[in-house]
Design a protein around this motif. Structure first.
Motif, PDB file in Angstrom:
ATOM      1  N   ASP A  40     -10.030  -3.580 -10.863  1.00  0.00           N
ATOM      2  CA  ASP A  40     -10.990  -3.182  -9.837  1.00  0.00           C
ATOM      3  C   ASP A  40     -11.146  -4.246  -8.757  1.00  0.00           C
ATOM      4  OD1 ASP A  40     -11.432  -0.803 -11.143  1.00  0.00           O
ATOM      5  OD2 ASP A  40     -13.112  -1.605 -12.315  1.00  0.00           O
ATOM      6  N   GLU A  41     -10.743  -5.489  -9.040  1.00  0.00           N
ATOM      7  CA  GLU A  41     -10.903  -6.567  -8.072  1.00  0.00           C
ATOM      8  C   GLU A  41      -9.644  -6.807  -7.249  1.00  0.00           C
ATOM      9  OE1 GLU A  41     -12.270  -9.987 -10.142  1.00  0.00           O
ATOM     10  OE2 GLU A  41     -14.137  -9.047 -10.759  1.00  0.00           O
ATOM     11  N   VAL A  42      -8.591  -6.066  -7.496  1.00  0.00           N
ATOM     12  CA  VAL A  42      -7.349  -6.235  -6.752  1.00  0.00           C
ATOM     13  C   VAL A  42      -7.439  -5.412  -5.469  1.00  0.00           C
ATOM     14  CG1 VAL A  42      -4.859  -5.846  -6.804  1.00  0.00           C
ATOM     15  CG2 VAL A  42      -6.049  -6.596  -8.855  1.00  0.00           C
ATOM     16  N   PRO A  43      -7.162  -6.020  -4.315  1.00  0.00           N
ATOM     17  CA  PRO A  43      -7.222  -5.241  -3.073  1.00  0.00           C
ATOM     18  C   PRO A  43      -6.094  -4.221  -3.024  1.00  0.00           C
ATOM     19  CG  PRO A  43      -6.374  -7.432  -2.638  1.00  0.00           C
ATOM     20  CD  PRO A  43      -6.792  -7.401  -4.081  1.00  0.00           C
ATOM     21  N   PRO A  44      -6.296  -3.119  -2.324  1.00  0.00           N
ATOM     22  CA  PRO A  44      -5.244  -2.109  -2.244  1.00  0.00           C
ATOM     23  C   PRO A  44      -4.050  -2.636  -1.445  1.00  0.00           C
ATOM     24  CG  PRO A  44      -7.025  -1.568  -0.755  1.00  0.00           C
ATOM     25  CD  PRO A  44      -7.487  -2.748  -1.569  1.00  0.00           C
ATOM     26  N   ALA A  45      -2.898  -2.129  -1.767  1.00  0.00           N
ATOM     27  CA  ALA A  45      -1.688  -2.513  -1.045  1.00  0.00           C
ATOM     28  C   ALA A  45      -1.769  -1.986   0.382  1.00  0.00           C
ATOM     29  CB  ALA A  45      -0.457  -1.954  -1.747  1.00  0.00           C
ATOM     30  N   THR A  46      -1.400  -2.824   1.337  1.00  0.00           N
ATOM     31  CA  THR A  46      -1.487  -2.412   2.732  1.00  0.00           C
ATOM     32  C   THR A  46      -0.136  -2.012   3.295  1.00  0.00           C
ATOM     33  OG1 THR A  46      -1.257  -4.700   3.425  1.00  0.00           O
ATOM     34  CG2 THR A  46      -3.484  -3.852   3.195  1.00  0.00           C
ATOM     35  N   ASP A  47       0.922  -2.501   2.711  1.00  0.00           N
ATOM     36  CA  ASP A  47       2.250  -2.184   3.212  1.00  0.00           C
ATOM     37  C   ASP A  47       2.828  -1.000   2.447  1.00  0.00           C
ATOM     38  OD1 ASP A  47       2.054  -4.349   4.863  1.00  0.00           O
ATOM     39  OD2 ASP A  47       3.161  -5.689   3.531  1.00  0.00           O
ATOM     40  N   GLU A  48       3.453  -0.102   3.192  1.00  0.00           N
ATOM     41  CA  GLU A  48       4.143   1.005   2.544  1.00  0.00           C
ATOM     42  C   GLU A  48       5.512   0.512   2.110  1.00  0.00           C
ATOM     43  OE1 GLU A  48       4.345   4.462   4.961  1.00  0.00           O
ATOM     44  OE2 GLU A  48       2.214   4.393   5.442  1.00  0.00           O
ATOM     45  N   PRO A  49       6.027   1.046   1.028  1.00  0.00           N
ATOM     46  CA  PRO A  49       7.353   0.601   0.604  1.00  0.00           C
ATOM     47  C   PRO A  49       8.384   0.927   1.679  1.00  0.00           C
ATOM     48  CG  PRO A  49       6.618   2.476  -0.703  1.00  0.00           C
ATOM     49  CD  PRO A  49       5.482   2.076   0.175  1.00  0.00           C
ATOM     50  N   PRO A  50       9.347   0.038   1.866  1.00  0.00           N
ATOM     51  CA  PRO A  50      10.345   0.299   2.911  1.00  0.00           C
ATOM     52  C   PRO A  50      11.195   1.514   2.568  1.00  0.00           C
ATOM     53  CG  PRO A  50      11.001  -1.575   1.582  1.00  0.00           C
ATOM     54  CD  PRO A  50       9.625  -1.185   1.134  1.00  0.00           C
ATOM     55  N   GLU A  51      11.522   2.261   3.606  1.00  0.00           N
ATOM     56  CA  GLU A  51      12.374   3.425   3.401  1.00  0.00           C
ATOM     57  C   GLU A  51      13.816   2.954   3.271  1.00  0.00           C
ATOM     58  OE1 GLU A  51      11.820   6.594   6.148  1.00  0.00           O
ATOM     59  OE2 GLU A  51       9.665   6.288   6.226  1.00  0.00           O
ATOM     60  N   PRO A  52      14.558   3.551   2.365  1.00  0.00           N
ATOM     61  CA  PRO A  52      15.939   3.108   2.186  1.00  0.00           C
ATOM     62  C   PRO A  52      16.783   3.434   3.415  1.00  0.00           C
ATOM     63  CG  PRO A  52      15.497   5.062   0.876  1.00  0.00           C
ATOM     64  CD  PRO A  52      14.190   4.632   1.469  1.00  0.00           C
ATOM     65  N   ASP A  53      17.695   2.539   3.752  1.00  0.00           N
ATOM     66  CA  ASP A  53      18.587   2.723   4.886  1.00  0.00           C
ATOM     67  C   ASP A  53      19.812   3.492   4.382  1.00  0.00           C
ATOM     68  OD1 ASP A  53      19.889   2.642   7.265  1.00  0.00           O
ATOM     69  OD2 ASP A  53      20.365   0.499   7.190  1.00  0.00           O
ATOM     70  N   ILE A  54      19.903   4.778   4.744  1.00  0.00           N
ATOM     71  CA  ILE A  54      21.002   5.593   4.225  1.00  0.00           C
ATOM     72  C   ILE A  54      22.337   5.176   4.818  1.00  0.00           C
ATOM     73  CG2 ILE A  54      19.527   7.551   3.728  1.00  0.00           C
ATOM     74  CD1 ILE A  54      20.715   8.883   6.238  1.00  0.00           C
ATOM     75  N   ALA A  55      22.311   4.494   5.953  1.00  0.00           N
ATOM     76  CA  ALA A  55      23.560   4.059   6.575  1.00  0.00           C
ATOM     77  C   ALA A  55      24.257   2.985   5.736  1.00  0.00           C
ATOM     78  CB  ALA A  55      23.301   3.533   7.976  1.00  0.00           C
ATOM     79  N   ARG A  56      23.538   2.368   4.809  1.00  0.00           N
ATOM     80  CA  ARG A  56      24.127   1.331   3.962  1.00  0.00           C
ATOM     81  C   ARG A  56      24.571   1.858   2.598  1.00  0.00           C
ATOM     82  NH1 ARG A  56      21.333  -4.369   5.023  1.00  0.00           N
ATOM     83  NH2 ARG A  56      21.107  -4.185   7.267  1.00  0.00           N
ATOM     84  N   SER A  57      24.334   3.139   2.343  1.00  0.00           N
ATOM     85  CA  SER A  57      24.696   3.685   1.038  1.00  0.00           C
ATOM     86  C   SER A  57      26.207   3.939   0.968  1.00  0.00           C
ATOM     87  CB  SER A  57      23.928   4.987   0.769  1.00  0.00           C
ATOM     88  OG  SER A  57      24.391   6.001   1.627  1.00  0.00           O
ATOM     89  N   ASP A  58      26.714   3.923  -0.252  1.00  0.00           N
ATOM     90  CA  ASP A  58      28.149   4.144  -0.464  1.00  0.00           C
ATOM     91  C   ASP A  58      28.562   5.554  -0.048  1.00  0.00           C
ATOM     92  OD1 ASP A  58      28.479   1.595  -1.430  1.00  0.00           O
ATOM     93  OD2 ASP A  58      28.205   2.185  -3.532  1.00  0.00           O
TER      94      ASP A  58
END
Length: 103
Positions: free
Chosen positions: A51-69
């Motif tokens: 309950d004492e941990v602040p909420p995460a402010t950053d959204e997880p980064p979106e994967p770059d599909i241009a780098r996928s195999d």
């Protein structure tokens, strides 16, 4: 004002002076849960109080599909077909007739 004893949890039950010194008639379940969590953290059973941990402010980064195999393989195939003039545009008529027809 007196300092709070570090051995005591930050929050305690306050009773009205008119009540007897026994168990209070109603216990606050939320307050009991907070006190129990504080005690678990102090005892080392839990690393932190959730309950004492602040909420995460950053959204997880979106994967770059241009780098996928898969993307790289598809891009290489398109380039290969383009270099050999095998790439046709959808909806356009092929300038040459097929060499074989399906039977």
């Amino acid at each position: 004002m007196s300092e709070q004893d570090p051995e005591q949890p930050a929050e305690q039950f306050h009773r009205a002076r008119r009540e007897h010194s026994g168990v209070p008639g109603r216990l606050d379940d939320d307050q009991l849960a907070r006190l129990a969590e504080e005690e678990r953290v102090e005892a080392g059973l839990d690393d932190y109080d959730p309950d004492e941990v602040p909420p995460a402010t950053d959204e997880p980064p979106e994967p770059d599909i241009a780098r996928s195999d898969v993307f790289q393989e598809a891009r290489a195939e398109i380039r290969r077909e383009y270099d050999k003039d095998e790439l046709t545009v959808e909806g356009q008529r092929d300038p040459y007739p097929p060499t074989r027809y399906d039977e």
